[in-house]
Design a protein around this motif. Structure first.
Motif, PDB file in Angstrom:
ATOM      1  N   ASN A  37      -1.167  17.276   1.353  1.00  0.00           N
ATOM      2  CA  ASN A  37      -1.875  18.113   0.389  1.00  0.00           C
ATOM      3  C   ASN A  37      -3.274  17.580   0.086  1.00  0.00           C
ATOM      4  N   ARG A  38      -3.683  16.589   0.859  1.00  0.00           N
ATOM      5  CA  ARG A  38      -5.034  16.028   0.719  1.00  0.00           C
ATOM      6  C   ARG A  38      -5.670  15.955   2.109  1.00  0.00           C
ATOM      7  N   VAL A  39      -6.367  17.039   2.453  1.00  0.00           N
ATOM      8  CA  VAL A  39      -6.960  17.166   3.790  1.00  0.00           C
ATOM      9  C   VAL A  39      -8.415  17.592   3.650  1.00  0.00           C
ATOM     10  N   ASN A  40      -9.291  16.951   4.415  1.00  0.00           N
ATOM     11  CA  ASN A  40     -10.680  17.409   4.499  1.00  0.00           C
ATOM     12  C   ASN A  40     -11.119  17.428   5.959  1.00  0.00           C
TER      13      ASN A  40
ATOM     14  N   TYR B 191       0.859  -1.189   0.000  1.00  0.00           N
ATOM     15  CA  TYR B 191       0.000   0.000   0.000  1.00  0.00           C
ATOM     16  C   TYR B 191       0.896   1.240   0.000  1.00  0.00           C
ATOM     17  N   HIS B 192       0.568   2.201  -0.851  1.00  0.00           N
ATOM     18  CA  HIS B 192       1.405   3.391  -1.000  1.00  0.00           C
ATOM     19  C   HIS B 192       0.893   4.567  -0.187  1.00  0.00           C
ATOM     20  N   THR B 193      -0.370   4.598   0.138  1.00  0.00           N
ATOM     21  CA  THR B 193      -0.936   5.702   0.917  1.00  0.00           C
ATOM     22  C   THR B 193      -1.829   5.158   2.015  1.00  0.00           C
ATOM     23  N   ILE B 194      -2.085   6.006   3.002  1.00  0.00           N
ATOM     24  CA  ILE B 194      -2.971   5.638   4.094  1.00  0.00           C
ATOM     25  C   ILE B 194      -3.894   6.818   4.391  1.00  0.00           C
ATOM     26  N   TYR B 195      -5.157   6.532   4.575  1.00  0.00           N
ATOM     27  CA  TYR B 195      -6.164   7.536   4.939  1.00  0.00           C
ATOM     28  C   TYR B 195      -6.287   7.532   6.465  1.00  0.00           C
ATOM     29  N   ILE B 196      -5.987   8.683   7.064  1.00  0.00           N
ATOM     30  CA  ILE B 196      -5.988   8.796   8.521  1.00  0.00           C
ATOM     31  C   ILE B 196      -7.142   9.697   8.948  1.00  0.00           C
ATOM     32  N   TYR B 197      -8.053   9.146   9.752  1.00  0.00           N
ATOM     33  CA  TYR B 197      -9.211   9.898  10.234  1.00  0.00           C
ATOM     34  C   TYR B 197      -8.869  10.547  11.580  1.00  0.00           C
ATOM     35  N   TYR B 198      -9.330  11.776  11.765  1.00  0.00           N
ATOM     36  CA  TYR B 198      -8.964  12.534  12.963  1.00  0.00           C
ATOM     37  C   TYR B 198     -10.176  13.291  13.500  1.00  0.00           C
ATOM     38  N   ASP B 199     -10.040  13.749  14.741  1.00  0.00           N
ATOM     39  CA  ASP B 199     -11.076  14.559  15.392  1.00  0.00           C
ATOM     40  C   ASP B 199     -10.705  16.029  15.210  1.00  0.00           C
TER      41      ASP B 199
ATOM     42  N   THR C 266     -12.578  15.332   7.805  1.00  0.00           N
ATOM     43  CA  THR C 266     -12.569  14.077   8.571  1.00  0.00           C
ATOM     44  C   THR C 266     -11.261  13.308   8.481  1.00  0.00           C
ATOM     45  N   CYS C 267     -10.516  13.453   7.388  1.00  0.00           N
ATOM     46  CA  CYS C 267      -9.295  12.660   7.245  1.00  0.00           C
ATOM     47  C   CYS C 267      -8.274  13.397   6.404  1.00  0.00           C
ATOM     48  N   PHE C 268      -7.046  12.875   6.442  1.00  0.00           N
ATOM     49  CA  PHE C 268      -5.972  13.369   5.575  1.00  0.00           C
ATOM     50  C   PHE C 268      -5.181  12.159   5.078  1.00  0.00           C
ATOM     51  N   VAL C 269      -4.491  12.335   3.968  1.00  0.00           N
ATOM     52  CA  VAL C 269      -3.806  11.235   3.299  1.00  0.00           C
ATOM     53  C   VAL C 269      -2.292  11.462   3.353  1.00  0.00           C
ATOM     54  N   LEU C 270      -1.559  10.385   3.694  1.00  0.00           N
ATOM     55  CA  LEU C 270      -0.096  10.449   3.752  1.00  0.00           C
ATOM     56  C   LEU C 270       0.516   9.305   2.968  1.00  0.00           C
ATOM     57  N   PRO C 271       1.659   9.521   2.341  1.00  0.00           N
ATOM     58  CA  PRO C 271       2.422   8.399   1.787  1.00  0.00           C
ATOM     59  C   PRO C 271       2.847   7.488   2.931  1.00  0.00           C
ATOM     60  N   ILE C 272       2.774   6.205   2.728  1.00  0.00           N
ATOM     61  CA  ILE C 272       3.014   5.267   3.810  1.00  0.00           C
ATOM     62  C   ILE C 272       4.432   5.379   4.371  1.00  0.00           C
ATOM     63  N   GLU C 273       5.411   5.714   3.475  1.00  0.00           N
ATOM     64  CA  GLU C 273       6.800   5.815   3.954  1.00  0.00           C
ATOM     65  C   GLU C 273       7.017   7.019   4.863  1.00  0.00           C
ATOM     66  N   GLU C 274       6.127   8.029   4.786  1.00  0.00           N
ATOM     67  CA  GLU C 274       6.320   9.261   5.542  1.00  0.00           C
ATOM     68  C   GLU C 274       5.477   9.333   6.811  1.00  0.00           C
ATOM     69  N   VAL C 275       4.732   8.281   7.112  1.00  0.00           N
ATOM     70  CA  VAL C 275       3.795   8.336   8.230  1.00  0.00           C
ATOM     71  C   VAL C 275       4.509   8.651   9.543  1.00  0.00           C
TER      72      VAL C 275
ATOM     73  N   GLU D 100      -6.949  21.934  11.218  1.00  0.00           N
ATOM     74  CA  GLU D 100      -6.739  21.587   9.811  1.00  0.00           C
ATOM     75  C   GLU D 100      -5.524  22.304   9.223  1.00  0.00           C
ATOM     76  N   SER D 101      -5.228  23.516   9.701  1.00  0.00           N
ATOM     77  CA  SER D 101      -4.075  24.256   9.188  1.00  0.00           C
ATOM     78  C   SER D 101      -2.769  23.538   9.480  1.00  0.00           C
ATOM     79  N   LEU D 102      -2.699  22.822  10.601  1.00  0.00           N
ATOM     80  CA  LEU D 102      -1.511  22.041  10.913  1.00  0.00           C
ATOM     81  C   LEU D 102      -1.376  20.855   9.962  1.00  0.00           C
ATOM     82  N   LEU D 103      -2.496  20.205   9.656  1.00  0.00           N
ATOM     83  CA  LEU D 103      -2.457  19.059   8.740  1.00  0.00           C
ATOM     84  C   LEU D 103      -2.053  19.480   7.335  1.00  0.00           C
ATOM     85  N   ASN D 104      -2.359  20.714   6.964  1.00  0.00           N
ATOM     86  CA  ASN D 104      -1.964  21.199   5.641  1.00  0.00           C
ATOM     87  C   ASN D 104      -0.452  21.320   5.495  1.00  0.00           C
ATOM     88  N   LEU D 105       0.247  21.323   6.612  1.00  0.00           N
ATOM     89  CA  LEU D 105       1.707  21.374   6.567  1.00  0.00           C
ATOM     90  C   LEU D 105       2.326  20.025   6.223  1.00  0.00           C
ATOM     91  N   VAL D 106       1.572  18.936   6.423  1.00  0.00           N
ATOM     92  CA  VAL D 106       2.124  17.604   6.196  1.00  0.00           C
ATOM     93  C   VAL D 106       1.452  16.863   5.053  1.00  0.00           C
TER      94      VAL D 106
END
Length: 566
Positions: free
Chosen positions: A118-121, A96-104, A123-132, A110-116
């Motif tokens: 580029n796919r944030v909504n 698996y190359h990406t992971i969908y991470i759900y958050y409260d 309920t969740c944000f997406v990260l490359p698995i190697e960078e988790v 959300e502004s903090l998640l935008n730093l890590v």
């Protein structure tokens, strides 16, 4: 018979020990050639001393595979091929190359998640698995810096749904943010508290961020009168946070002087000149500094200067600088200069100034030509900017603690005589930079320039330069100009931590509108410096000449100076 049995027992033990001490080989394979290539790319350890080491290595391989996206990898059978070789099978399965991470969103902005990502909504944000791992550590560091030092992040409910890897982000932290309740200084208890608040910008009721605090306390080493003994420590209790800062007082007073001698061109006699420069810093544990300068040179010129700096007056971010400067040239004239400036320390490297400057000059010659030496009074509004950059911790040098410096000053005002009032401007620029090539070799570059802009000029208001602190190879303050620029350069070679030798190459350009002179000057020579128990001893030998002048050995100057710290 017993001896034979005993001998056989020894042989068996020795042979068994040799067998147990031999290295074991590990071979790991996947379900296909492609999987074998992935496993081989991990460069796992293939030689081991025992089976426990093999088991630990297999566990490490599985964790590495997990980090790069093979979250379903499974360890298969471990086969003993022979006494020294083991073969293991790992089933990699799907990557698996990406992971969908759900958050409260109530716990994480959300502004903090935008730093890590580029796919944030919402309920969740997406990260490359190697960078988790790195990204989650970054998020945690930001939460920690916001006053929650005991926060913890972890992924839970990791699962695959419709070939999409998903997880939930759990955050554990204190409900209440930590603030600095008390600051205790150890080692130098009388350290001026105003420097904590305005210089380091550490104060009570501030959000606790240990990373920033460590970075700020390192700036203590940039002060002349104190340095940090060790990193700060923190005492956490249920209801309070106490910060401990460890400081020691250092020697900050200095005494500087030099002796120069050369041949007088008119009398061919040896003449001496020199100066005394006393600097006192933080003797009242206030961070104040006081400077006293007295100079007398071979041109029968005398200089007296005092300067007082009081930082953070009344615990405010503002400081005050006061100066009295008196200059007398033989029996021609005297000049008295005074200034009062307010300064604001932006941070440990940057400072700005604003104030007023006044100058009064008196003609001592009754029969002088009015256009050359005249009584006058002048006043200016002054503004300035200063930048000081110490040597980095990697290249810190006892001989050269400052790596770069820059100072720019502007003055706008008026000059009054008995018959005329004129607008005037003055600009000055000075700075230096050390280019470190390695621990022994460096190049020092210094610039110094001043200009006076006016409709008319008097000799007793011209700028004076030349000497050991200007263009070397010339007499102290022997050159007069309304505008000048000096470039000093040295190649330095350190023979040790306390001794260096250097070359001297100085170039100067100046203009004098009274005499209609435009000239270029050059200074060449060499010198050395030794850091002794008494202070820094420097000796310079330099020869100065103008652009059209021939080189003369008699124009050479030898300058000796000693800066003693106490």
């Amino acid at each position: 018979m017993k001896r034979i049995y005993f001998l056989l027992l020894i042989i068996y033990i020795l042979s068994s020990s040799n067998a147990f001490s031999q290295n074991l080989k590990l071979s790991v394979n996947g379900d296909s050639d492609t999987e074998n290539q992935v496993i081989d790319s991990l460069n796992y350890l293939k030689t081991h001393k025992d089976y426990l080491s093999i088991s630990s290595e297999l566990d490490s391989i599985q964790k590495t595979l997990l980090k790069i996206g093979y979250i379903e990898n499974k360890l298969g059978d471990i086969t003993k091929v022979n006494d020294s070789v083991f073969s293991a099978k790992i089933h990699l399965k799907k990557r698996y190359h990406t992971i969908y991470i759900y958050y409260d969103k109530n716990l994480l902005d959300e502004s903090l998640l935008n730093l890590v990502s580029n796919r944030v909504n919402d309920t969740c944000f997406v990260l490359p698995i190697e960078e988790v791992e790195d990204k989650l550590n970054f998020i945690n560091s930001k939460i920690t810096s916001a006053g929650l030092p005991f926060s913890k992040l972890q992924l839970s409910d990791i699962a695959v749904n419709n070939n999409i890897l998903k997880a939930h982000l759990l955050i554990e932290s204190d409900v209440k943010k930590r603030i600095i309740d008390d600051i205790i200084i150890r080692g130098y208890e009388k350290f001026p508290r105003s420097y904590l608040k305005h210089y380091l910008k550490i104060k009570r009721n501030q959000i606790f961020d240990l990373g920033k605090i460590k970075s700020k306390t390192e700036q203590l080493n940039d002060l002349r009168f104190a340095n940090q003994i060790k990193s700060p420590e923190v005492l956490f209790t249920k209801d309070s946070t106490t910060l401990y800062i460890y400081v020691e007082k250092s020697k900050s007073n200095s005494f500087d002087g030099f002796l120069g001698f050369g041949t007088n061109e008119d009398t061919n006699k040896l003449q001496f000149d020199g100066y005394l420069n006393l600097s006192l810093t933080n003797n009242l544990n206030y961070g104040e500094s006081f400077r006293l300068l007295y100079k007398s040179d071979e041109n029968d010129q005398k200089t007296f200067q005092t300067q007082l700096t009081l930082p953070y007056i009344f615990s405010s971010p503002l400081g005050i600088d006061l100066q009295l400067y008196i200059f007398k040239r033989d029996s021609s004239f005297t000049t008295v200069n005074q200034f009062a400036k307010l300064h604001y320390q932006i941070n440990s490297k940057h400072k700005i100034y604003s104030g007023i400057t006044s100058t009064q000059s008196n003609n001592l010659l009754n029969n002088s030509t009015p256009n050359l030496i005249t009584d006058f009074d002048s006043s200016y509004f002054t503004s300035a900017y200063e930048y000081i950059h110490p040597q980095s911790s990697q290249s810190y040098n006892l001989l050269f603690p400052i790596n770069a410096s820059f100072y720019l000053e502007t003055n706008f005002g008026k000059r009054k005589t008995s018959t005329l009032i004129e607008n005037q401007k003055q600009f000055s620029l000075s700075g230096f930079k050390i280019f470190n090539f390695n621990s022994r070799n460096s190049v020092f570059i210094k610039i110094d320039g001043k200009t006076l802009i006016s409709d008319t000029y008097f000799e007793n208001e011209l700028l004076r330069f030349g000497g050991i602190n200007s263009i070397r190879g010339f007499e102290e303050n022997s050159l007069l100009a309304d505008s000048y620029g000096v470039l000093n350069s040295e190649y330095r070679f350190q023979l040790g931590n306390a001794m260096y030798v250097h070359t001297i190459t100085d170039v100067a350009y100046f203009e004098n509108k009274i005499t209609n002179t435009i000239e270029k000057l050059f200074g060449y020579g060499f010198g050395f410096g030794i850091l002794t128990n008494s202070g820094l001893l420097k000796l310079n030998y330099a020869n100065g000449k103008s652009e059209n002048q021939k080189f003369k050995l008699s124009n050479s100057k030898i300058h000796i100076s000693l800066t003693a710290n106490f």
